[in-house]
Design a protein around this motif. Structure first.
Motif, PDB file in Angstrom:
ATOM      1  N   SER B  91       0.834  -1.212   0.000  1.00 47.28           N
ATOM      2  CA  SER B  91       0.000   0.000   0.000  1.00 47.28           C
ATOM      3  C   SER B  91       0.861   1.252   0.000  1.00 47.28           C
ATOM      4  N   GLN B 154      -4.890  -1.598  -8.769  1.00 47.92           N
ATOM      5  CA  GLN B 154      -4.480  -0.409  -8.002  1.00 47.92           C
ATOM      6  C   GLN B 154      -3.120   0.126  -8.460  1.00 47.92           C
ATOM      7  N   TYR B 280       1.467   2.080   7.948  1.00 42.52           N
ATOM      8  CA  TYR B 280       1.502   1.071   6.868  1.00 42.52           C
ATOM      9  C   TYR B 280       2.793   0.244   6.908  1.00 42.52           C
ATOM     10  N   TRP B 336      -8.309   5.648   6.707  1.00 43.51           N
ATOM     11  CA  TRP B 336      -8.695   4.242   6.925  1.00 43.51           C
ATOM     12  C   TRP B 336     -10.212   4.107   6.913  1.00 43.51           C
ATOM     13  N   ARG B 339     -11.783   4.308   3.585  1.00 47.34           N
ATOM     14  CA  ARG B 339     -10.902   3.504   2.731  1.00 47.34           C
ATOM     15  C   ARG B 339     -11.439   3.212   1.343  1.00 47.34           C
ATOM     16  N   TRP B 343      -7.117   4.717  -3.604  1.00 47.36           N
ATOM     17  CA  TRP B 343      -6.702   3.703  -4.586  1.00 47.36           C
ATOM     18  C   TRP B 343      -5.730   2.695  -4.002  1.00 47.36           C
ATOM     19  N   TRP B 344      -5.503   2.766  -2.719  1.00 46.73           N
ATOM     20  CA  TRP B 344      -4.639   1.790  -2.065  1.00 46.73           C
ATOM     21  C   TRP B 344      -5.398   1.197  -0.880  1.00 46.73           C
ATOM     22  N   ASN B 345      -4.852   0.131  -0.294  1.00 43.94           N
ATOM     23  CA  ASN B 345      -5.507  -0.517   0.833  1.00 43.94           C
ATOM     24  C   ASN B 345      -4.860  -0.041   2.134  1.00 43.94           C
ATOM     25  N   GLY B 479     -10.097   1.071  -1.970  1.00 38.68           N
ATOM     26  CA  GLY B 479      -9.316   0.520  -0.880  1.00 38.68           C
ATOM     27  C   GLY B 479     -10.144  -0.310   0.096  1.00 38.68           C
ATOM     28  N   LYS B 480      -9.470  -1.294   0.672  1.00 35.54           N
ATOM     29  CA  LYS B 480     -10.049  -2.039   1.789  1.00 35.54           C
ATOM     30  C   LYS B 480      -8.953  -2.233   2.823  1.00 35.54           C
ATOM     31  N   ALA B 482      -5.890  -3.373   4.569  1.00 34.44           N
ATOM     32  CA  ALA B 482      -4.768  -4.077   3.940  1.00 34.44           C
ATOM     33  C   ALA B 482      -4.600  -5.492   4.461  1.00 34.44           C
TER      34      ALA B 482
END
Lengths: 102, 498
Positions: B91, B154, B280, B336, B339, B343-345, B479-480, B482
């Motif tokens: 991420s 992503q 992260y 978060w 999320r 475009w990232w988790n 995103g979800k 990670a």
């Protein structure tokens, strides 16, 4: 870091390298070229901070001696990620300095 | 063949101002592009760049740099590091590329403006190389992630992000457009190369490289630290401009340009770099906390540089120092929680061990931010993921375009800093954000933040799915968490053992 607002009131200058043989050579060269100064090394893995008080000079001649090969001063850029202080580069040396002393 | 040493011809050959006969000086260097501020061209000709390079030298050095970064990539490609890296680290890379890569091309245009319109020949010369530098950064930071597109859509956001209206893209563009694309050559040299590149890029390209190296991601570490070696050179363009402005009675304006750049960069980094470094990056690979990196690079190194060039600490320095303990925790919680809108988790970074580390680095974290994460953790462990997902949008600042955040807990202190200007009510997340606006309202007044657009009916249907579509987020891109909530499970197990 008791008072961060004044933390900048120090005078450490010097290069920060992202590794490579040039970084190791610069550590040696800094010791030779600044005999009256204490050179401190802070190795963060991905980068190495070389510092001295107020002014640090690294000469081409010392770099050649440390590397055992020809060296053009501007080759230092290949691994020079950052620097503390102002710089001045000539064909014979690179100098890191502060004009003011805090 | 004998070559005359550079030092013997450089000053002469880069003295490229001449007497114009077909056009006037103002036509040659329009004020809105050059930004000479009434300082005579002879003064600009005293501009002395500390880092002198000739074109053949530049090409030879850049070739070495590229050979280094590309050969590390080639050597490690078969190792398939990405397939076994921690999802939090993945991420980090995906967020980085999306926020940075295409903006490097924008930086190339900004360098191009100096290369054409700076009245200082030395600045024009250095900026010519700067233009090529930034083109290299754009290309290399698109090429490296491209190899991973087969792994997830992503990764494609390295190229896509800045072409969308994702809230994070709007925030990044608002900042970079302001300091790079919509300023005259002198302001660019100060706001971009001095304010941003002497200071903040060290955080993202050397500080983060230290984490990358700890995480075993040598490809990413060598890539971003290689980029920073170009920055270290072309960032030197701002210092001589500052000296000329100060010597000619323009210190106040120089200070203002630097201050706006620093504050806006700080806000962007509080949402991008802060969460990456403190949440992260897997705990065992965090070489320092975000605050510790900020102290090293900005509070000590950059501020010292400002002082040496004759500038003062920005008026908001105390606020910035205080905010190092809080802002990015709020930004992280927001990213978060929202999320699906990135475009990232996002990695929660809130396992029992993570929280212990956060409390050590930021004393009081558990009784403030921790309280929010307690509720989120309970909801997840009680099967109520739905309560941890957003239904609406957060209010965002009219300057930094980021959520207005405060510190939760018993002393909940979120505050709006409003301003009415020409009949429109603006909201800001801090005194300094509002101050930036007040310095140049004409520049900023028309801009619509995401919520303004929502309220104006530009986002349809006017709900979260409509907003996600507006942001360009499709399936497989939103995103979800990670780690698929594995960190929350750890608390459940702790409770069972107790």
């Amino acid at each position: 870091m008791s008072n961060l607002n004044d933390a900048y009131k120090q005078n450490k200058v010097g290069p920060i390298f992202n590794g490579g043989d040039v970084a190791q050579a610069a550590i040696e060269a800094a010791e030779w070229d600044n005999p009256d100064k204490e050179i401190t090394i802070d190795d963060k893995g991905a980068y190495v901070r070389i510092s001295a008080e107020q002014e640090m000079i690294i000469t081409r001649e010392s770099m050649e001696e440390a590397l055992g090969r020809d060296f053009q001063m501007n080759e230092i850029e290949i691994h020079l990620g950052s620097m503390a202080g102002q710089i001045e580069v000539t064909p014979e040396q690179i100098r890191f300095f502060f004009e003011k002393t805090l | 063949m004998y070559q005359i040493p550079r030092a013997e011809w450089y000053d002469l050959t880069r003295a490229t101002n001449w007497t114009y006969s077909y056009v006037t000086e103002d036509e040659m260097f329009p004020e809105e592009m050059s930004g000479a501020r009434g300082i005579p061209i002879e003064e600009w000709e005293t501009y002395d760049e500390p880092y002198k390079v000739s074109y053949p030298e530049y090409v030879a050095i850049q070739r070495e740099k590229d050979a280094g970064a590309y050969s590390v990539k080639a050597a490690l490609e078969r190792d398939a590091y990405v397939d076994r890296a921690d999802p939090g680290w993945i991420s980090t890379m995906i967020a980085h590329y999306g926020a940075i890569a295409v903006n490097e091309y924008a930086a190339s245009l900004a360098e191009g403006r100096m290369a054409r319109f700076a009245k200082a020949p030395g600045n024009r010369n250095m900026a010519t190389f700067g233009t090529l530098d930034e083109n290299r950064h754009g290309q290399i930071q698109l090429f490296f992630p491209h190899a991973n597109i087969k792994r997830s859509r992503q990764w494609d956001w390295a190229h896509k992000a800045m072409h969308t209206n994702d809230w994070a893209s709007i925030a990044a563009r608002a900042f970079f457009d302001d300091i790079m694309l919509c300023r005259d050559a002198v302001a660019v040299s100060i706001m971009l190369t001095f304010g941003f590149e002497t200071g903040f890029t060290n955080m993202q390209f050397l500080g983060l490289a230290a984490d990358a190296s700890e995480a075993g991601d040598h490809t990413f570490a060598s890539l971003i630290s290689s980029v920073q070696t170009d920055e270290a050179r072309h960032a030197q363009q701002g210092g001589p401009s500052l000296k000329i402005l100060i010597a000619n009675g323009h210190k106040e304006e120089a200070q203002k340009l630097v201050d706006v750049s620093i504050w806006r960069a700080w806000k962007l980094f509080s949402v991008l770099t802060g969460p990456i470094m403190d949440y992260y990056t897997p705990l065992e690979h965090r070489s320092q906390s975000f605050k510790e990196f900020m102290v090293e690079w900005i509070i000590i190194q950059f501020e010292r540089q400002l002082a040496d060039l004759g500038l003062d600490a920005p008026w908001f320095w105390d606020d910035l120092v205080n905010d190092l303990d809080v802002t990015h925790h709020g930004m992280h919680l927001g990213v978060w929680y929202w999320r699906p809108t990135v475009w990232w988790n996002p990695a929660a970074g809130a396992s029992p061990e993570d929280r212990e580390w956060l409390e050590e680095k930021y004393p009081g974290w558990n009784k403030t931010w921790g309280k929010c994460w307690d509720v989120i953790t309970d909801n997840l462990n009680n099967g109520r993921e739905d309560l941890t997902l957003p239904e609406t949008l957060p209010y965002v600042c009219n300057m930094c375009q980021l959520p207005i955040v405060g510190t939760p807990g018993n002393e909940w202190n979120v505050q709006d800093f409003p301003l009415e200007f020409e009949g429109r009510l603006y909201h800001f997340g801090s005194k300094a954000d509002r101050w930036c606006f007040e310095q140049d309202p004409e520049r900023y007044k028309e801009h619509q933040n995401l919520i303004d657009r929502f309220l104006a009916g530009e986002i349809q249907p006017a709900d979260l799915p409509g907003a996600l579509a507006y942001m360009g987020l499709g399936p497989g891109e939103m995103g979800k968490d990670a780690h698929d909530y594995a960190w929350a499970e750890a608390f459940k197990k702790q409770a069972e053992v107790a």
